[in-house]
Design a protein around this motif. Structure first.
Motif, mmCIF file in Angstrom:
data_model
loop_
_atom_site.group_PDB
_atom_site.id
_atom_site.type_symbol
_atom_site.label_atom_id
_atom_site.label_comp_id
_atom_site.label_asym_id
_atom_site.label_seq_id
_atom_site.Cartn_x
_atom_site.Cartn_y
_atom_site.Cartn_z
ATOM 1 N N GLY A 69 0.792 -1.223 0.000
ATOM 2 C CA GLY A 69 0.000 0.000 0.000
ATOM 3 C C GLY A 69 0.822 1.269 0.000
ATOM 4 O O GLY A 69 1.749 1.440 -0.780
ATOM 5 N N SER A 70 0.481 2.164 0.906
ATOM 6 C CA SER A 70 1.133 3.473 0.952
ATOM 7 C C SER A 70 2.596 3.377 1.343
ATOM 8 O O SER A 70 3.384 4.269 1.022
ATOM 9 C CB SER A 70 0.382 4.397 1.912
ATOM 10 N N SER A 85 -2.857 8.048 0.018
ATOM 11 C CA SER A 85 -3.264 6.645 0.104
ATOM 12 C C SER A 85 -3.517 6.232 1.553
ATOM 13 O O SER A 85 -4.486 5.535 1.851
ATOM 14 C CB SER A 85 -2.180 5.762 -0.516
ATOM 15 N N PHE A 86 -2.643 6.663 2.445
ATOM 16 C CA PHE A 86 -2.818 6.329 3.864
ATOM 17 C C PHE A 86 -4.060 7.016 4.433
ATOM 18 O O PHE A 86 -4.822 6.402 5.185
ATOM 19 C CB PHE A 86 -1.573 6.736 4.655
ATOM 20 N N ALA A 89 -7.097 5.202 3.264
ATOM 21 C CA ALA A 89 -7.236 3.854 3.820
ATOM 22 C C ALA A 89 -7.972 3.867 5.151
ATOM 23 O O ALA A 89 -8.664 2.902 5.483
ATOM 24 C CB ALA A 89 -5.857 3.216 3.985
ATOM 25 N N ILE A 90 -7.849 4.945 5.904
ATOM 26 C CA ILE A 90 -8.486 5.003 7.225
ATOM 27 C C ILE A 90 -10.019 5.030 7.114
ATOM 28 O O ILE A 90 -10.686 4.170 7.687
ATOM 29 C CB ILE A 90 -7.936 6.202 8.032
ATOM 30 N N THR A 92 -11.903 4.267 4.570
ATOM 31 C CA THR A 92 -12.437 3.179 3.744
ATOM 32 C C THR A 92 -12.078 1.798 4.299
ATOM 33 O O THR A 92 -12.341 0.792 3.641
ATOM 34 C CB THR A 92 -11.907 3.284 2.306
ATOM 35 N N CYS A 93 -11.486 1.771 5.486
ATOM 36 C CA CYS A 93 -11.078 0.512 6.139
ATOM 37 C C CYS A 93 -10.157 -0.313 5.242
ATOM 38 O O CYS A 93 -10.253 -1.542 5.184
ATOM 39 C CB CYS A 93 -12.290 -0.301 6.560
ATOM 40 N N GLY A 94 -9.286 0.350 4.513
ATOM 41 C CA GLY A 94 -8.299 -0.333 3.679
ATOM 42 C C GLY A 94 -8.761 -0.665 2.276
ATOM 43 O O GLY A 94 -7.985 -1.208 1.487
ATOM 44 N N SER A 96 -9.257 1.270 -0.151
ATOM 45 C CA SER A 96 -8.539 2.071 -1.151
ATOM 46 C C SER A 96 -7.245 1.389 -1.589
ATOM 47 O O SER A 96 -6.733 1.676 -2.664
ATOM 48 C CB SER A 96 -8.240 3.464 -0.594
ATOM 49 N N TRP A 97 -6.720 0.483 -0.759
ATOM 50 C CA TRP A 97 -5.499 -0.250 -1.137
ATOM 51 C C TRP A 97 -5.778 -1.233 -2.271
ATOM 52 O O TRP A 97 -4.855 -1.737 -2.890
ATOM 53 C CB TRP A 97 -4.921 -0.978 0.059
ATOM 54 N N TYR A 100 -5.766 1.735 -5.422
ATOM 55 C CA TYR A 100 -4.539 2.480 -5.687
ATOM 56 C C TYR A 100 -3.512 1.721 -6.529
ATOM 57 O O TYR A 100 -2.793 2.330 -7.319
ATOM 58 C CB TYR A 100 -3.908 2.938 -4.377
#
Length: 125
Positions: A69-70, A85-86, A89-90, A92-94, A96-97, A100
């Motif tokens: 991830g980030s 990205s980080f 992720a918060i 969206t509970c991850g 977005s990983w 991305y």
């Protein structure tokens, strides 16, 4: 055709991809018959720092961004995208990983180019 024993290890990988008619010249990979330029391999990129000649490889950015991830973006120096990205992720509970990585290749490539690095096939000593 270029002799693969005279090439760098990363060039041998490219030579094998273009063995059907490509030759390595000062302009990069060229088609032996038509003289047209061949596209670089899509698996990765190499950048050279013109100040000191250091070469950095960007290989399989989709995979590494999917796994790390980030942190992968930060490791490659794309700090603004690493923070974005980080931050995504918060809430969206991850999740977005999982999105991305589709953009990781262009993000990292653009980051190197903006910092003044040159693609290896365009670099001259």
């Amino acid at each position: 055709m270029s002799d693969p024993r005279q090439l760098e290890p990363w060039q041998i990988k490219n030579w094998q991809k273009h063995a059907s008619g490509g030759v390595l010249s000062k302009k990069g990979w060229m088609d032996a018959e038509s003289g047209k330029r061949l596209s670089p391999p899509k698996t990765g990129y190499r950048f050279v720092n013109p100040a000191n000649g250091y070469t950095e490889a960007v290989d399989k950015p989709f995979l590494w961004c999917l796994l790390f991830g980030s942190f992968y973006l930060a490791f490659k120096g794309a700090w603004s995208h690493a923070l974005i990205s980080f931050a995504l992720a918060i809430p969206t509970c991850g999740a977005s990983w999982l999105v991305y990585p589709f953009f990781a290749g262009s993000v990292v490539r653009t980051s190197y180019l903006r910092r003044g690095w040159v693609p290896a096939e365009q670099w001259r000593k």
